[in-house]
Design a protein around this motif. Structure first.
Motif, short mmCIF file in Angstrom:
data_model
loop_
_atom_site.label_atom_id
_atom_site.label_comp_id
_atom_site.label_asym_id
_atom_site.label_seq_id
_atom_site.Cartn_x
_atom_site.Cartn_y
_atom_site.Cartn_z
N VAL A 1 34.50 5.71 60.87
CA VAL A 1 35.88 5.91 60.43
C VAL A 1 35.84 7.01 59.38
N ALA A 2 36.57 8.10 59.61
CA ALA A 2 36.52 9.26 58.72
C ALA A 2 37.88 9.48 58.07
N ASP A 3 37.85 9.86 56.81
CA ASP A 3 39.05 10.24 56.07
C ASP A 3 39.13 11.76 56.07
N LEU B 1 34.72 7.64 67.02
CA LEU B 1 35.09 8.02 65.65
C LEU B 1 36.60 7.97 65.52
N TRP B 2 37.04 7.30 64.45
CA TRP B 2 38.47 7.30 64.12
C TRP B 2 38.69 8.24 62.94
N GLY C 1 36.33 -0.97 69.03
CA GLY C 1 35.14 -1.56 68.43
C GLY C 1 34.76 -0.95 67.11
N LEU C 2 35.69 -0.32 66.44
CA LEU C 2 35.39 0.32 65.16
C LEU C 2 35.46 -0.68 64.01
N LEU D 1 38.31 9.71 68.68
CA LEU D 1 37.39 10.60 69.38
C LEU D 1 36.27 9.77 70.01
N VAL D 2 35.99 10.03 71.26
CA VAL D 2 34.90 9.35 71.96
C VAL D 2 34.01 10.43 72.56
N MET D 3 32.73 10.39 72.19
CA MET D 3 31.76 11.34 72.73
C MET D 3 30.76 10.61 73.62
#
Length: 283
Positions: free
Chosen positions: A104-106, A133-134, A172-173, A187-189
């Motif tokens: 999780v990113a700010d 990644l959120w 699932g975060l 984002l899904v890689m």
């Protein structure tokens, strides 16, 4: 650089030519087809003129090129100008929560195009075959779609979904902090090979330019409204040095005196003068 003032009807189908020149589209006098070379150069100057930290300019410049080639409104974003958050952060993001291959990113209120390079770095730094990644506190979220075009030459597939924060638990975060609630980007890689282009020429260009939209633009240019382009072109000049005695003294081999006045060019008289002309100079 040759600017986009060449007459319509020249070049190949009104496209940018092999010398990197931009041609006016013969079918619509209000539309330009920009070469990648000119788009890259002017974008770099714009980002500098608008106050992005110099170290962040190259990565964001390239994403503007890929986004605009893919039809995303990257130049419209530059026409509005960088926000205070963009200038202050210049692409820096903070990890607010993490688990294995889950982040999780700010984004600190910055626009998606400015933080996209850092988000892609975070995804690729994880070792898993699938990384999620959120990105919260992000503006202009739709521009994050440019990342879907960045995996083709890196052996990964990136999926971008602008969504409300209640989507994050479904991925699932870790729990999203309250400060990052609201709209964000998921984002899904996946580490798998993307589908290669059918065109051998696009396959050749892809690793050179970094995305399929940019590879296509090598041939066709990037179609842009003239009314959008010219104000950006003029604004980009703010990144150039103003004319001064110092700048003139550093502009190649031109000889100038201490006041910046260009001295006479004596090359023809001295280097190529015959004996008679040399005697005259000595007298």
């Amino acid at each position: 650089m040759t600017s986009a003032t060449l007459v319509s009807g020249q070049g190949s189908d009104g496209a940018a030519d092999r010398l990197g020149r931009t041609w006016q589209n013969a079918s619509d006098a209000e539309t330009l087809r920009l070469s990648l070379r000119e788009l890259r150069l002017v974008t770099e100057r714009l980002l500098q003129a608008q106050g992005l930290a110099l170290g962040a300019v190259p990565a964001v410049r390239d994403l503007v090129l890929h986004a605009q080639s893919a039809g995303l409104p990257a130049l419209e974003y530059l026409a509005e100008g960088l926000s205070d958050a963009d200038r202050a952060g210049s692409g820096r993001v903070e990890i607010a929560a993490e688990a294995p291959d889950r982040l999780v990113a700010d984004c600190l209120g910055q626009s998606a195009l400015v933080v996209a390079p850092a988000l892609l770095d975070l995804l690729q730094a994880e070792s898993g075959e699938r990384v999620v990644l959120w990105a919260g506190r992000i503006t202009r979220a739709g521009l994050a779609a440019v990342l879907e075009h960045q995996g083709a030459d890196r052996g990964v597939v990136v999926t971008v979904t602008p969504a409300p924060s209640d989507t994050a638990p479904e991925a699932g975060l870790p729990p999203v902090p309250a400060a990052l609630a609201g709209e964000g980007v998921l984002l899904v890689m996946e580490r798998r090979a993307p589908e290669p282009p059918d065109d051998p020429e696009l396959s050749r260009l892809l690793p050179l330019v970094g995305s399929l939209p940019a590879a296509r633009a090598v041939r066709t240019g990037v179609e842009t409204p003239a009314a959008l382009w010219w104000p950006l072109f003029e604004e980009s000049a703010r990144a150039l040095s103003t004319e001064s005695v110092t700048s003139l003294k550093h502009a190649g081999a031109t000889a100038v005196d201490e006041n910046g006045v260009i001295e006479p060019d004596l090359t023809d008289d001295v280097d190529f003068a015959g004996p008679a002309a040399t005697d005259d100079l000595e007298q």
